[in-house]
Design a protein around this motif. Sequence first.
Motif, mmCIF file in Angstrom:
data_model
loop_
_atom_site.group_PDB
_atom_site.id
_atom_site.type_symbol
_atom_site.label_atom_id
_atom_site.label_comp_id
_atom_site.label_asym_id
_atom_site.label_seq_id
_atom_site.Cartn_x
_atom_site.Cartn_y
_atom_site.Cartn_z
ATOM 1 N N LEU A 157 0.791 -1.363 0.092
ATOM 2 C CA LEU A 157 0.073 0.165 0.089
ATOM 3 C C LEU A 157 0.957 1.322 0.002
ATOM 4 O O LEU A 157 0.597 2.203 -0.721
ATOM 5 C CB LEU A 157 -0.883 0.118 1.300
ATOM 6 N N SER A 158 1.827 1.018 0.800
ATOM 7 C CA SER A 158 2.486 2.305 1.005
ATOM 8 C C SER A 158 3.635 2.722 -0.284
ATOM 9 O O SER A 158 3.509 3.768 -0.853
ATOM 10 C CB SER A 158 3.563 2.061 2.149
ATOM 11 N N VAL A 161 1.291 4.096 -3.053
ATOM 12 C CA VAL A 161 1.319 5.657 -2.959
ATOM 13 C C VAL A 161 2.544 6.360 -3.054
ATOM 14 O O VAL A 161 2.412 7.216 -3.991
ATOM 15 C CB VAL A 161 0.987 6.021 -1.340
ATOM 16 N N SER F 84 -2.339 3.333 11.525
ATOM 17 C CA SER F 84 -1.267 3.386 10.409
ATOM 18 C C SER F 84 0.081 3.006 11.017
ATOM 19 O O SER F 84 0.908 2.825 10.057
ATOM 20 C CB SER F 84 -1.133 5.014 9.826
ATOM 21 N N HIS F 85 0.309 2.811 12.369
ATOM 22 C CA HIS F 85 1.589 2.092 12.877
ATOM 23 C C HIS F 85 1.424 0.706 13.184
ATOM 24 O O HIS F 85 2.432 0.391 14.001
ATOM 25 C CB HIS F 85 2.243 3.296 13.931
ATOM 26 N N MET F 116 -7.013 0.308 5.660
ATOM 27 C CA MET F 116 -6.549 0.931 6.917
ATOM 28 C C MET F 116 -7.522 1.013 7.809
ATOM 29 O O MET F 116 -8.324 1.842 8.176
ATOM 30 C CB MET F 116 -5.959 2.180 6.822
ATOM 31 N N SER H 45 0.263 9.489 2.257
ATOM 32 C CA SER H 45 -0.920 9.348 2.936
ATOM 33 C C SER H 45 -0.855 9.364 4.348
ATOM 34 O O SER H 45 0.375 8.748 4.882
ATOM 35 C CB SER H 45 -1.406 7.931 2.609
ATOM 36 N N ALA H 46 -1.628 9.897 5.051
ATOM 37 C CA ALA H 46 -1.784 9.872 6.731
ATOM 38 C C ALA H 46 -1.496 8.456 6.959
ATOM 39 O O ALA H 46 -0.866 8.193 8.048
ATOM 40 C CB ALA H 46 -2.871 10.590 7.253
ATOM 41 N N HIS H 47 -2.429 7.779 6.359
ATOM 42 C CA HIS H 47 -2.381 6.071 7.059
ATOM 43 C C HIS H 47 -1.780 5.248 6.368
ATOM 44 O O HIS H 47 -0.832 4.124 6.894
ATOM 45 C CB HIS H 47 -3.828 5.685 6.846
ATOM 46 N N ARG H 48 -1.238 5.375 4.680
ATOM 47 C CA ARG H 48 -0.544 4.261 4.289
ATOM 48 C C ARG H 48 1.086 4.669 4.136
ATOM 49 O O ARG H 48 1.768 3.801 4.000
ATOM 50 C CB ARG H 48 -1.098 4.245 2.738
ATOM 51 N N THR H 49 1.232 5.978 4.352
ATOM 52 C CA THR H 49 2.888 6.260 4.275
ATOM 53 C C THR H 49 3.158 7.154 5.561
ATOM 54 O O THR H 49 3.562 8.329 5.741
ATOM 55 C CB THR H 49 3.389 6.926 3.049
ATOM 56 N N PRO H 50 2.670 6.738 6.959
ATOM 57 C CA PRO H 50 2.972 7.350 7.937
ATOM 58 C C PRO H 50 4.192 7.883 8.159
ATOM 59 O O PRO H 50 4.591 9.251 8.670
ATOM 60 C CB PRO H 50 2.241 6.590 9.279
ATOM 61 N N GLU H 51 5.323 7.125 8.032
ATOM 62 C CA GLU H 51 6.519 7.475 8.275
ATOM 63 C C GLU H 51 6.995 8.803 7.164
ATOM 64 O O GLU H 51 7.651 9.722 7.770
ATOM 65 C CB GLU H 51 7.584 6.461 7.934
ATOM 66 N N GLN H 52 6.818 8.444 5.976
ATOM 67 C CA GLN H 52 7.222 9.344 4.942
ATOM 68 C C GLN H 52 6.165 10.695 5.300
ATOM 69 O O GLN H 52 6.983 12.035 5.041
ATOM 70 C CB GLN H 52 6.820 8.923 3.721
#
Lengths: 169, 169, 169, 169, 169, 169, 169, 169
Positions: A157-158, A161, F84-85, F116, H45-52
């Motif tokens: 998913l990540s 994106v 998300s984590h 999610m 994305s807040a949820h799919r790429t939280p780290e980035q």
Amino acid sequence: MCAKKALQKPLVGIIMGSKSDLEIMREVCIVLDSFNIPYEMNILSAHRTPEQTSAYAKGAEKKGLKVLIAGAGCAAHLAGVITSHSILPVIGVPINASPLNGLDALLSTVQMPGGMPVATVSIGKAGAKNAAILAVEILATGDKAIRPKLRRYRARLSKAVLDSGKDIH
Amino acid sequence: MCAKKALQKPLVGIIMGSKSDLEIMREVCIVLDSFNIPYEMNILSAHRTPEQTSAYAKGAEKKGLKVLIAGAGCAAHLAGVITSHSILPVIGVPINASPLNGLDALLSTVQMPGGMPVATVSIGKAGAKNAAILAVEILATGDKAIRPKLRRYRARLSKAVLDSGKDIH
Amino acid sequence: MCAKKALQKPLVGIIMGSKSDLEIMREVCIVLDSFNIPYEMNILSAHRTPEQTSAYAKGAEKKGLKVLIAGAGCAAHLAGVITSHSILPVIGVPINASPLNGLDALLSTVQMPGGMPVATVSIGKAGAKNAAILAVEILATGDKAIRPKLRRYRARLSKAVLDSGKDIH
Amino acid sequence: MCAKKALQKPLVGIIMGSKSDLEIMREVCIVLDSFNIPYEMNILSAHRTPEQTSAYAKGAEKKGLKVLIAGAGCAAHLAGVITSHSILPVIGVPINASPLNGLDALLSTVQMPGGMPVATVSIGKAGAKNAAILAVEILATGDKAIRPKLRRYRARLSKAVLDSGKDIH
Amino acid sequence: MCAKKALQKPLVGIIMGSKSDLEIMREVCIVLDSFNIPYEMNILSAHRTPEQTSAYAKGAEKKGLKVLIAGAGCAAHLAGVITSHSILPVIGVPINASPLNGLDALLSTVQMPGGMPVATVSIGKAGAKNAAILAVEILATGDKAIRPKLRRYRARLSKAVLDSGKDIH
Amino acid sequence: MCAKKALQKPLVGIIMGSKSDLEIMREVCIVLDSFNIPYEMNILSAHRTPEQTSAYAKGAEKKGLKVLIAGAGCAAHLAGVITSHSILPVIGVPINASPLNGLDALLSTVQMPGGMPVATVSIGKAGAKNAAILAVEILATGDKAIRPKLRRYRARLSKAVLDSGKDIH
Amino acid sequence: MCAKKALQKPLVGIIMGSKSDLEIMREVCIVLDSFNIPYEMNILSAHRTPEQTSAYAKGAEKKGLKVLIAGAGCAAHLAGVITSHSILPVIGVPINASPLNGLDALLSTVQMPGGMPVATVSIGKAGAKNAAILAVEILATGDKAIRPKLRRYRARLSKAVLDSGKDIH
Amino acid sequence: MCAKKALQKPLVGIIMGSKSDLEIMREVCIVLDSFNIPYEMNILSAHRTPEQTSAYAKGAEKKGLKVLIAGAGCAAHLAGVITSHSILPVIGVPINASPLNGLDALLSTVQMPGGMPVATVSIGKAGAKNAAILAVEILATGDKAIRPKLRRYRARLSKAVLDSGKDIH
């Protein structure tokens, strides 16, 4: 159409109130297939087939099902009725099937009285996908082998994106 | 508290999902008492007592009940569940019992799928009163003796409005 | 178009506020036809033909009608106005005819003040179908011959759901 | 309580559906009194006193009334019903009298079908005040003597806002 | 497109916030034309042309206009801003121009603070038609010659409803 | 206040966005205590303590937690941020903490994008209770010893409803 | 009451539509005081003092103000009207001042047409606090000296959350 | 597609939760291009790429960005999550991407808790345009050279409205 997992004992029971919900609910199958989680799928209505619905809910645990997913629209009672007959976790997918855009299905599904939970997810297709992932997460609490698959799903998913952002440069 | 009509066979079955709904639902009794319509009242929950609720609904017709009135709040499935087990007319009273001011109960009660009607009335006390009158109107379709009482009730309502306007002069 | 039941005295009076509501309201005829319940249908507006509307409502009982069904959209006053002139049970069908998706029609129909009930059903086509079934259920409280038909209708609904689930295997 | 303007022929007819609306609707009188506009006030219900309500609406023009103001809550049909019987401008005041916070009254009042207007103002007390000012503005279109009073009213409102800001320094 | 009434001094001022509102607002012209009421029409935005908008509102009375009609969507401030600069009756038409289906325009138009009324009509085309009729009703309070035309308009509406019901037999 | 389960390794992690949510969220503890499920409870804000919140979510699985429960009001992002984590099932309790009566918290919690999921329960206290039961149901999918307790809990709920109906006779 | 920053040239202009909004809007002052940001505060109504309001907005830039904050309830046009007369950033605080719980103020403030932004914050007190912080953030884009203060503010918020969680152990 | 401003250091950071938001968010680029404001655009994305996403937010200030614009639909947490990691002003664009017509995105974006503002603009394309103008207004608070451009933009908007009204004569 979703493939029937004939050879494995199903772990997830998917039900929906009407065949017209199938377009939305097949998102559940697609995700479960991708995780290789065996499931079964039935059309059962809280109101039109109350006996079969409660029989299904009462028999679900014994049959080896671990999680139930119920999709319905309008005055969406299906998930709540299933909950009233089973102690398995029940996930409710509100379906946008009336002029009120799914607000009726959302409130009918989520606003359960104290002690009788329905794990409600988003309205429509996003919700069907989320119901499947939530079911996998629940199964993973008791089966550590599933966890790496969930992490890979998240990674995909990540990546999707991040990749989608590349060609906007 | 509503008087128990012990000597007459009840014609109206009143059920509510929780004892906290009684404050609202006793409006039903007050009106039915004023029409001398025998009724019975029970607390039965769609979710917490599903077996008793469906048994009640299934047995209602044989017991001689003509109309069922179900009051519930939140994801108010009670009237719909009763409907799924009986061909008697079912009247639903949405009760304002959550932060959403009864909008959840209204939509959960009224937005029934095609073929499974719930005769929904207004939210809260006005609705409980209206459920009772609607039940009387339904009984009057088969019993002409009730009709003059309905006309007198209407006349009293009308007079009360007109009288209340006199002292604002 | 709905067939006119010329030879039988109508038991159900169907009215709607505008010809544009006919697409929704013909669901009522289809169901009543299937039950062989004679009905009559008229277009009458609470606001544009107030005299004819109140005359119709006042005359309904004498004419032998047992139940009235009123469909209207927007600020849907039709069912309420009919109720104010008749002690017959009045069923209201909120019609989705404005940008607000029928929420205006629903609230205008259902939120009647205490003592003046409108038996409100779901918004749109499902509601029209439900209005018809509710009318049949009401007639059946005084005519036991109708009850087996209602049970057969339910059985057909139930079978349709179960059949529709077969070919998803 | 509002003073009865006995000596002048009333120009504004104020009606409300229930005596409980009087707390809100007396704002109308207070404003009309301050403009010296003669009015009459009645309690008439669209549903409980339909005959008197339509008789009142039909007779309003001949009686010399120029504007009608109708306040009602819940499924607020009063202004619409008045409109259906009179070609005078009808102002509707939605009253917050149900758990839905006046949204039901607002939609029932404002969403009138094409050709049958209700001049709807804000929910509750602000609306009652606005109904009165709107009535005065309407009367002023035919009576220039009222216009300076409206300008003075505006000037007072304006001054009150500016004065209220002085003591926050 | 609406015909420009060049030879008569306009009595009604129609304004709208954007040319895209014209499709809705031309309903106003069609009705006013049918009543032979002279009007003028302008595009003026509360936010994009604030000076011209307030100048227009301030000059409206002197120019001989009797009623103002303002149509706007989204955060529909136009009618309110016009009201703040004129003591003429201002009619607001909420236009469905955002994803929120006109609920934003309705609340922005109707919920005016005490003392500053906007006569709000229904959302969209029905509202535009109603704004025109309301303007005619207001003009008729000071000009009895218009009243028979209003009665004929009502009679035509009524006849249209009754005629439309004939061919459903 | 909820008792700290010091001697057992917690299986459920309860977090809330603000100490003011504690009144609602202690319902979770009461239910988990009654099932003897060890838990831990923390106050962590999606917005005010983003680092600690993501650290907590990332560490939850390793720490042995099986289910996470997040309660928040307003733009309730807490459950979504936790999701998300972590690949653990996350249950979201929307809390009624703004003038919008929890509708904002409900939509912010439930309408998660595809892939999610947040398992959303009802608004407020009923939701907190339901979150706890859902957590127990999820734990029970991997630990059959918990199932009889769930059945006893259901039986107690059922008995309470039936008992409460006795003294209304 | 907020202290008047007499000695410094104000950078932020706070306006509100009515003195009754002061209870909410003083949260703005409290925060700006804590950042030592000079401000001025006025009561000005979009509708009751339109001339003064537009004059204020037009003069704001020249006077040296950098950011404007407007709080209003109901059909909250204040922020939009200010925006129409100034190119300074305008922050809108929707105030819960009608039966609709601030939904009217929120939609009236946020749904501005393209090209005319209002930076809308949450309804009520939380929004007033957020308006102040947003104003400080905006000022900090041009004045780096403010940034460490913002970081310290955040750190204090964060610490307050973490501290509040300590005594629930 | 928006042009990449390669040669200038970007001042505005635009992010969106999904590539499907690009159709809406390119309105931001079009406006910023017309003001010659350099920007960068990313999908996060807040949820799919939280780290980035949090890394991006944390690094934004150091990179020289002055304003951040975040567009997202459904449970739109993106702007809030960005805010939690940066003291730059964050503008949130609610995107209509679910059956609830953007009401979910609006409430999820605007209803931030006290101390953590998101400057929310209108839903959809109008909002994207407004986000860009608001960003320019914010930059103009620290760079007077931009102000004449804003005035010219306003003049163009104004002229377009007035011109569009000419051909309706």
